[in-house]
Design an enzyme around this catalytic site. Structure first.
Site, PDB file in Angstrom:
ATOM      1  CD  GLU A 194       9.976  21.872  -6.795  1.00 47.14           C
ATOM      2  OE1 GLU A 194       9.384  22.265  -7.821  1.00 47.14           O
ATOM      3  OE2 GLU A 194      11.159  21.515  -6.774  1.00 47.14           O
ATOM      4  NE  ARG A 250       2.180  30.257 -13.619  1.00 48.10           N
ATOM      5  CZ  ARG A 250       2.617  29.266 -12.848  1.00 48.10           C
ATOM      6  NH1 ARG A 250       2.065  28.087 -12.918  1.00 48.10           N
ATOM      7  NH2 ARG A 250       3.613  29.459 -12.023  1.00 48.10           N
ATOM      8  CE  LYS A 263       7.577  27.764  -6.285  1.00 48.06           C
ATOM      9  NZ  LYS A 263       7.229  26.467  -5.695  1.00 48.06           N
TER      10      LYS A 263
HETATM   11  P1  ATP Z   1       6.567  28.857  -9.683  1.00 52.66           P
HETATM   12  O1  ATP Z   1       6.680  28.772 -11.160  1.00 52.66           O
HETATM   13  O2  ATP Z   1       6.288  30.203  -9.163  1.00 52.66           O
HETATM   14  O3  ATP Z   1       7.699  28.188  -8.970  1.00 52.66           O
HETATM   15  P2  ATP Z   1       5.033  26.518  -9.444  1.00 52.66           P
HETATM   16  O4  ATP Z   1       3.839  26.279 -10.262  1.00 52.66           O
HETATM   17  O5  ATP Z   1       6.271  25.794  -9.740  1.00 52.66           O
HETATM   18  O6  ATP Z   1       5.251  28.059  -9.359  1.00 52.66           O
HETATM   19  P3  ATP Z   1       4.380  25.070  -7.108  1.00 52.66           P
HETATM   20  O7  ATP Z   1       4.996  25.265  -5.780  1.00 52.66           O
HETATM   21  O8  ATP Z   1       4.709  23.832  -7.832  1.00 52.66           O
HETATM   22  O9  ATP Z   1       4.730  26.344  -7.926  1.00 52.66           O
HETATM   23  O10 ATP Z   1       2.817  25.275  -7.075  1.00 52.66           O
HETATM   24  C1  ATP Z   1       1.945  24.920  -6.044  1.00 52.66           C
HETATM   25  C2  ATP Z   1       0.553  25.099  -6.538  1.00 52.66           C
HETATM   26  O11 ATP Z   1       0.300  26.473  -6.769  1.00 52.66           O
HETATM   27  C3  ATP Z   1       0.343  24.387  -7.857  1.00 52.66           C
HETATM   28  O12 ATP Z   1      -0.896  23.753  -7.852  1.00 52.66           O
HETATM   29  C4  ATP Z   1       0.412  25.483  -8.866  1.00 52.66           C
HETATM   30  O13 ATP Z   1      -0.331  25.169  -9.998  1.00 52.66           O
HETATM   31  C5  ATP Z   1      -0.153  26.676  -8.089  1.00 52.66           C
HETATM   32  N1  ATP Z   1       0.351  27.935  -8.614  1.00 52.66           N
HETATM   33  C6  ATP Z   1       1.619  28.316  -8.765  1.00 52.66           C
HETATM   34  N2  ATP Z   1       1.697  29.519  -9.357  1.00 52.66           N
HETATM   35  C7  ATP Z   1       0.429  29.920  -9.575  1.00 52.66           C
HETATM   36  C8  ATP Z   1      -0.178  31.070 -10.161  1.00 52.66           C
HETATM   37  N3  ATP Z   1       0.563  32.072 -10.635  1.00 52.66           N
HETATM   38  N4  ATP Z   1      -1.518  31.140 -10.229  1.00 52.66           N
HETATM   39  C9  ATP Z   1      -2.260  30.133  -9.735  1.00 52.66           C
HETATM   40  N5  ATP Z   1      -1.773  29.027  -9.178  1.00 52.66           N
HETATM   41  C10 ATP Z   1      -0.436  28.899  -9.096  1.00 52.66           C
HETATM   42 MG    MG Z   2       7.880  24.908  -9.908  1.00 48.34          MG
END
Ligand code: ATP
Ligand code: MG
Length: 747
Positions: A31, A258, A268
């Site tokens: 995102e 994760r 983020k």
């Molecule tokens: P954040 O909570 O940091 O905003 P998010 O999961 O909302 O992270 P996205 O931009 O939606 O972030 O994630 C893009 C991809 O990266 C998704 O497939 C998500 O599962 C993966 N991802 C995000 N954070 C991690 C992590 N700490 N370890 C592994 N994969 C991750």
């Molecule tokens: Mg998110």
């Protein structure tokens, strides 16, 4: 490359073997609401890595269904991160927003099938109606609306006729489902907001659960990998695709753990807070775990990729030690980058017997590194060394320049201090020294013994540089919020001095500054005439974990030095020193400490009578016992007890590490060491039958590291040994563990 090294790759392999898909097609679906972080790097290496390993494709898709938080700057940062890590997405960058018309059409289809309805409950009622884990939910009365009414309302929602929050589109699934997510999940909500790509053309936006599976389907994705928190959304994913009867092949969702790293915040949202509050200097601040931050700090893409590979892919969440990431960058730079000399805290040295000047050729790389290249080091009468590399009152074990101890200038000559010049405050401002003409590095015939070589720069040719020294951003292992910020996470040094070739030749962007760490020419602030270097990482794992001895213990006893002069030994001390070094084979530092201190040497000799283990006794007595003598009026333990403690080490009843713990207890309670060991259950475990199951467990949990070890990365032996010792709370016998691990991994 072993393609089936993790459970996701095994799934892909099986699907390909079974002919389920002609080609694997993955996607990385962030995102665009913040800069990508090291967790995303894990997801990127996983998705793009699997596509690469199986000759498939991987899309980069912006999951932009939330108009209020998203921005093109984030899109650019995400693209940059993927490219920097060395991957190429298939075709153009995709956007979920590009599929809004199709997703809308699928929603209409569901309504027509009687599988979706417009609900008009308010937020609170929706929550209430959903029920709880132990209690079934209740369906909204609006669920009975006719298909025509639903179609009409949904279209008017889309056209912006209703305010936010008045209606929702929901799937009609099961309000009693055990999986709460399946209790008529929301598919669309009204949002009168400007979207950074679609502008104001939509007043409704699909939710992740509806948009994600359909975007995957539209793009022909085969395997949709996501993190564990989406495990319960898995059922919705399948429900949507199955209910719509989409023609196969269709994608399936698989979850992995994760990445979490200690001393680090990763979400983020939390990173955005640090940026917005100005706690750090933007998204690319080198203290942040963002890709932009690592890049600016000087991490290499290879180091991040290696790290992601080392931690592997697992099904259970865990915490990775930040030291493992630091290891990865150190390991990568160790054999790659030139080694040069930088003096961080300059102290002038005038070599009174040197006239003229010369240039000394020195290699950028040590001989065991497969890279070549040299530079010239100017040398003359005036040089600078680091303030820390001279000590007027050297603590025990100080190997560098002192009024009585010569030192080697790396690649050059040995110098001996002649005079210490101080300012009115008594601060040392200059050293006058002599050099030994026949001591030049490589052709030393001086016969002078030195204990170390230090970095230096020649005064006239040296260049001034700014250094930015970074430390962990958070003090806490699991930081809760900005209260845990480490106030010393950035230290700026304005006038370090560096040898000229670094600036004029610029043989690389990254360097090892000898004895100081790895540094990177800041890609933004570095200018000719005003060079700036970021510290990437220290040369060794930070000693934060190692127990710090109290300051007083680092100081030599008062008897040793008076006004900076080393007191000569008395005849009695001299005799003891001779005996300790020659007969008992103690090293000279330890022998020096003991010989010069009557109380300590007496204590040592008493203990020796009980248990004849000179080296181990001397080590403990010159460190731990000496500290107690300085801090306390009287000791809580006797030489006999110390002898018993050392005996337990020698008999391998306890490890040296545990011995320290026992010593601490003795210094508090005065209890006998045997009793402490018994009561605390600290006896060393040497029985293979007890240790092997632990090793097996660790081996089973780290298949990637096993594969790498077996493929030749023997350094990983230390990893397995360390994990085993850790798992036993330091009680396992390191020797036995070493042997067993070696044997098990060799099988
Ligand atoms: P954040 O909570 O940091 O905003 P998010 O999961 O909302 O992270 P996205 O931009 O939606 O972030 O994630 C893009 C991809 O990266 C998704 O497939 C998500 O599962 C993966 N991802 C995000 N954070 C991690 C992590 N700490 N370890 C592994 N994969 C991750
Ligand atoms: Mg998110």
């Amino acid at each position: 490359m072993n393609k089936s090294k993790d459970f996701l790759r095994r799934i892909v392999q099986e699907d390909l073997n079974a002919g389920k898909y002609p080609q694997v097609h993955t996607r990385f679906p962030p995102e665009p609401n913040g800069f990508p972080h090291i967790g995303h790097a894990k997801s990127i290496t996983l998705n793009f890595g699997i596509a690469r390993d199986f000759q498939g494709l991987c899309n980069l898709r912006m999951d932009d269904t939330n108009p209020t938080t998203e921005d093109t700057a984030y899109v650019e940062a995400l693209k940059d991160a993927v490219e920097w890590l060395g991957f190429k997405w298939e075709g153009n960058v995709r956007f979920t927003s590009d599929y809004f018309p199709e997703i809308y059409a699928y929603a209409i289809e569901l309504i027509k099938m009687g599988k979706a309805y417009v609900d008009s409950l308010n937020d609170e009622e929706i929550r209430e109606y959903r029920g709880t884990v132990t209690q079934e939910g209740k369906r909204s009365k609006y669920a009975d609306r006719s298909i025509e009414e639903n179609l009409d309302l949904f279209e008017r929602m889309k056209n912006g006729e209703f305010p936010d929050g008045t209606h929702l589109l929901r799937a009609k699934i099961d309000m009693a489902a055990a999986n709460m997510k399946m209790r008529d999940p929301i598919l669309y909500r009204i949002r009168h907001a400007h979207h950074f790509r679609t502008g104001d053309s939509w007043a409704i936006y699909p939710l992740y659960d509806f948009a994600h599976c359909l975007s995957d389907y539209i793009e022909g994705i085969t395997h949709s990998f996501c993190t564990l928190e989406f495990e319960n959304n898995h059922d919705i994913y399948d429900w949507v695709l199955d209910t719509l009867n989409l023609t196969p092949p269709r994608p399936y969702q698989y979850e992995f753990a994760r990445l979490n790293i200690n001393y680090t915040v990763m979400s983020k949202r939390k990173l955005l807070e640090l940026v917005e509050k100005g706690i750090i200097n933007g998204w690319d601040d080198p203290r942040l775990p963002t890709i932009a931050g690592y890049k600016r700090r000087g991490y290499t893409p290879e180091s991040i990729l290696n790290f992601c590979e080392q931690i592997g892919i697992a099904k259970a969440n865990s915490m990775v030690d930040v030291a493992q990431l630091e290891f990865a960058i150190r390991d990568d730079l160790n054999t790659k980058v030139p080694r040069v000399m930088c003096v961080i805290n300059p102290l002038k040295v005038t070599i009174i017997n040197y006239e003229g000047s010369e240039e000394i050729e020195a290699s950028y790389y040590p001989h065991d590194v497969p890279k070549e290249g040299t530079r010239k080091l100017p040398f003359s009468k005036e040089i600078y060394i680091n303030k820390d590399d001279f000590s007027e009152n050297p603590p025990k074990g100080y190997f560098r320049l002192t009024p009585n101890q010569p030192v080697r200038l790396k690649y050059a000559y040995i110098i001996t201090c002649q005079e210490v010049i101080k300012d009115a405050n008594g601060d040392i401002i200059e050293i006058k020294a002599i050099y030994h003409p026949d001591s030049k590095s490589g052709s030393d015939s001086s016969g002078i013994k030195v204990k170390s070589a230090i970095q230096w720069v020649e005064a006239k040719s040296a260049k001034k540089v700014e250094l930015r020294l970074y430390d962990r951003l958070f003090k806490d292992e699991i930081p809760e919020g900005i209260e845990a910020i480490n106030p010393d996470s950035l230290k700026i040094i304005k006038d370090a001095l560096i040898e000229p070739a670094v600036i004029t030749d610029r043989p690389d962007e990254r360097f090892q500054f000898e004895r100081e760490g790895y540094f990177y020419a800041d890609p933004i602030d570095y200018h000719d005439g005003a060079p700036v270097f970021n510290k990437i990482v220290a040369l060794k794992e930070s000693s934060a974990k190692k127990k710090k001895a109290p300051k007083t213990a680092e100081r030599p006893s008062k008897k040793v030095q008076i006004d900076g002069e080393v007191t000569p030994m008395t005849a009695e001390e001299e005799t003891r020193f001779e005996y300790y070094t020659k007969e008992l084979k103690l090293n000279s530092e330890v022998a020096n400490t003991l010989a010069r201190d009557t109380k300590l040497s007496r204590f040592f000799q008493e203990a020796l009578k009980i248990h004849n283990s000179p080296i181990n006794l001397a080590n403990l007595i010159s460190n731990e016992v000496a500290r107690e003598f300085k801090q306390k009026e009287s000791l809580t333990f006797t030489p006999i007890q110390i002898a018993q403690l050392v005996k337990m080490i020698d008999e391998e009843t306890i490890s040296t590490k545990i011995a320290k713990e026992v010593f601490e207890a003795m210094s508090k309670s005065g209890e006998n060491p045997e009793k402490i060991v018994q009561e605390k259950g600290l006896i060393q475990i040497s029985d293979p039958a007890q240790i092997l199951p632990i090793i097996n467990d660790i081996i089973a949990k780290n298949p990637d590291n096993v594969a790498k070890y077996q493929a030749g990365n023997k350094k990983l032996l230390g990893f397995f040994v360390g994990q085993t010792l850790k798992a036993t709370g330091g009680k396992a016998n390191p020797k036995v563990v070493n042997e067993l691990v070696g044997k098990r991994l060799g099988e």
